[in-house]
Design a protein around this motif. Structure first.
Motif, PDB file in Angstrom:
ATOM      1  N   SER A   7      92.046 -30.164  60.310  1.00  0.00           N
ATOM      2  CA  SER A   7      90.978 -30.525  59.374  1.00  0.00           C
ATOM      3  C   SER A   7      90.850 -29.484  58.271  1.00  0.00           C
ATOM      4  O   SER A   7      91.216 -28.323  58.443  1.00  0.00           O
ATOM      5  CB  SER A   7      89.649 -30.663  60.119  1.00  0.00           C
ATOM      6  N   ASP A   8      90.338 -29.911  57.115  1.00  0.00           N
ATOM      7  CA  ASP A   8      90.063 -28.975  56.031  1.00  0.00           C
ATOM      8  C   ASP A   8      88.578 -28.668  55.948  1.00  0.00           C
ATOM      9  O   ASP A   8      88.093 -28.157  54.940  1.00  0.00           O
ATOM     10  CB  ASP A   8      90.565 -29.526  54.691  1.00  0.00           C
ATOM     11  N   LEU A   9      87.857 -28.972  57.019  1.00  0.00           N
ATOM     12  CA  LEU A   9      86.416 -28.723  57.059  1.00  0.00           C
ATOM     13  C   LEU A   9      86.092 -27.668  58.104  1.00  0.00           C
ATOM     14  O   LEU A   9      86.646 -27.674  59.207  1.00  0.00           O
ATOM     15  CB  LEU A   9      85.654 -30.009  57.378  1.00  0.00           C
ATOM     16  N   ASP A  27      78.220 -19.281  48.005  1.00  0.00           N
ATOM     17  CA  ASP A  27      77.543 -18.506  49.041  1.00  0.00           C
ATOM     18  C   ASP A  27      78.489 -17.968  50.114  1.00  0.00           C
ATOM     19  O   ASP A  27      78.135 -17.040  50.847  1.00  0.00           O
ATOM     20  CB  ASP A  27      76.462 -19.354  49.718  1.00  0.00           C
ATOM     21  N   PHE A  28      79.692 -18.567  50.238  1.00  0.00           N
ATOM     22  CA  PHE A  28      80.625 -18.146  51.276  1.00  0.00           C
ATOM     23  C   PHE A  28      82.042 -18.073  50.719  1.00  0.00           C
ATOM     24  O   PHE A  28      82.421 -18.845  49.833  1.00  0.00           O
ATOM     25  CB  PHE A  28      80.592 -19.116  52.467  1.00  0.00           C
ATOM     26  N   GLY A  39      84.103 -26.689  48.398  1.00  0.00           N
ATOM     27  CA  GLY A  39      82.880 -27.470  48.497  1.00  0.00           C
ATOM     28  C   GLY A  39      82.000 -26.939  49.604  1.00  0.00           C
ATOM     29  O   GLY A  39      82.473 -26.283  50.535  1.00  0.00           O
ATOM     30  N   ILE A  40      80.711 -27.197  49.506  1.00  0.00           N
ATOM     31  CA  ILE A  40      79.757 -26.733  50.513  1.00  0.00           C
ATOM     32  C   ILE A  40      78.600 -27.716  50.567  1.00  0.00           C
ATOM     33  O   ILE A  40      78.159 -28.234  49.531  1.00  0.00           O
ATOM     34  CB  ILE A  40      79.258 -25.309  50.191  1.00  0.00           C
ATOM     35  N   THR A  57      84.221 -26.995  52.701  1.00  0.00           N
ATOM     36  CA  THR A  57      85.466 -27.700  52.446  1.00  0.00           C
ATOM     37  C   THR A  57      86.497 -26.684  51.968  1.00  0.00           C
ATOM     38  O   THR A  57      86.245 -25.951  51.009  1.00  0.00           O
ATOM     39  CB  THR A  57      85.280 -28.799  51.389  1.00  0.00           C
ATOM     40  N   LEU A  58      87.650 -26.643  52.667  1.00  0.00           N
ATOM     41  CA  LEU A  58      88.661 -25.627  52.390  1.00  0.00           C
ATOM     42  C   LEU A  58      89.913 -26.250  51.800  1.00  0.00           C
ATOM     43  O   LEU A  58      90.261 -27.394  52.083  1.00  0.00           O
ATOM     44  CB  LEU A  58      89.031 -24.887  53.692  1.00  0.00           C
TER      45      LEU A  58
END
Length: 207
Positions: A7-9, A27-28, A39-40, A57-58
């Motif tokens: 997963s990319d999450l 923030d991260f 994405g966040i 989201t990576l």
């Protein structure tokens, strides 16, 4: 720590509720280099004001290894805020294991009967291996066993790292030796009166 497999999450579970309005795209971040947070979002924020789960989201093609999630001041000038407006301390939030792309090769890919091919899997460190079928292998638990199959064989290997497992395959083709046919069969040869013809079938020439 946790695992990111296919997963990319990545879901962060916080010990306290934070304000949905304080969640910012910056923030991260992830270290070392390889991942980018694209994405966040806060779980349940579409219907509420607070959450204790944040989904990152990576993207990227990082190597297999351990990665660190860091909290940082976002574009709003702070990290995420608690219900009492306390900011999450900047710095390490947690770690996760990541299993990157895997591959396998057989060199050479084609051997003669009784020949040996060298198998190789990547990544070659930090992980455990399980090759199948095991018949004809010098070892089924190393990344680079030698294979001496009796017939064309597709080898499957499972690479495990942390809680992630990925499976891939590679094949070794066995080229059989030639079969010689004599015509006529069981000949009786007289000098100068017969012609003996031998033909080959199977295998790969030249013979």
């Amino acid at each position: 720590s946790s695992d990111v497999c296919s997963s990319d999450l990545l879901t962060l579970t916080l010990s306290k509720l934070v304000q949905c309005s304080s969640i910012d795209a910056n923030d991260f971040n992830i270290s070392p280099a390889g991942f980018t947070v694209t994405g966040i979002s806060g779980v349940g924020c579409s219907s509420g004001n607070f959450t204790n789960k944040i989904v990152l989201t990576l993207s990227g093609t990082p190597a297999t290894g351990v990665y660190t999630v860091n909290a940082a001041n976002g574009s709003d000038g702070n990290t995420v805020l608690s219900t009492c407006n306390y900011a999450l301390a900047a710095g390490v939030v947690g770690t996760f294991n990541y299993l990157g792309a895997v591959s396998a090769t057989a060199t050479p890919a084609t051997v003669c009967t009784g020949g040996t091919s060298n198998l190789s899997a990547s990544p070659s460190t930090l992980v455990t291996y399980a090759w199948t079928p095991t018949s004809g292998l010098s070892s089924s638990t190393i990344y680079n066993p030698s294979a001496t199959p009796n017939a064309t064989t597709s080898y499957q290997f499972a690479i495990t790292y942390g809680g992630c497992t990925s499976v891939a395959t590679t094949a070794v083709t066995v080229s059989p030796g030639p079969v010689v046919n004599i015509s006529p069969m069981n000949p009786v040869l007289c000098s100068g009166t017969q012609v003996l013809i031998a033909t080959t079938t199977g295998g790969t020439g030249p013979y």
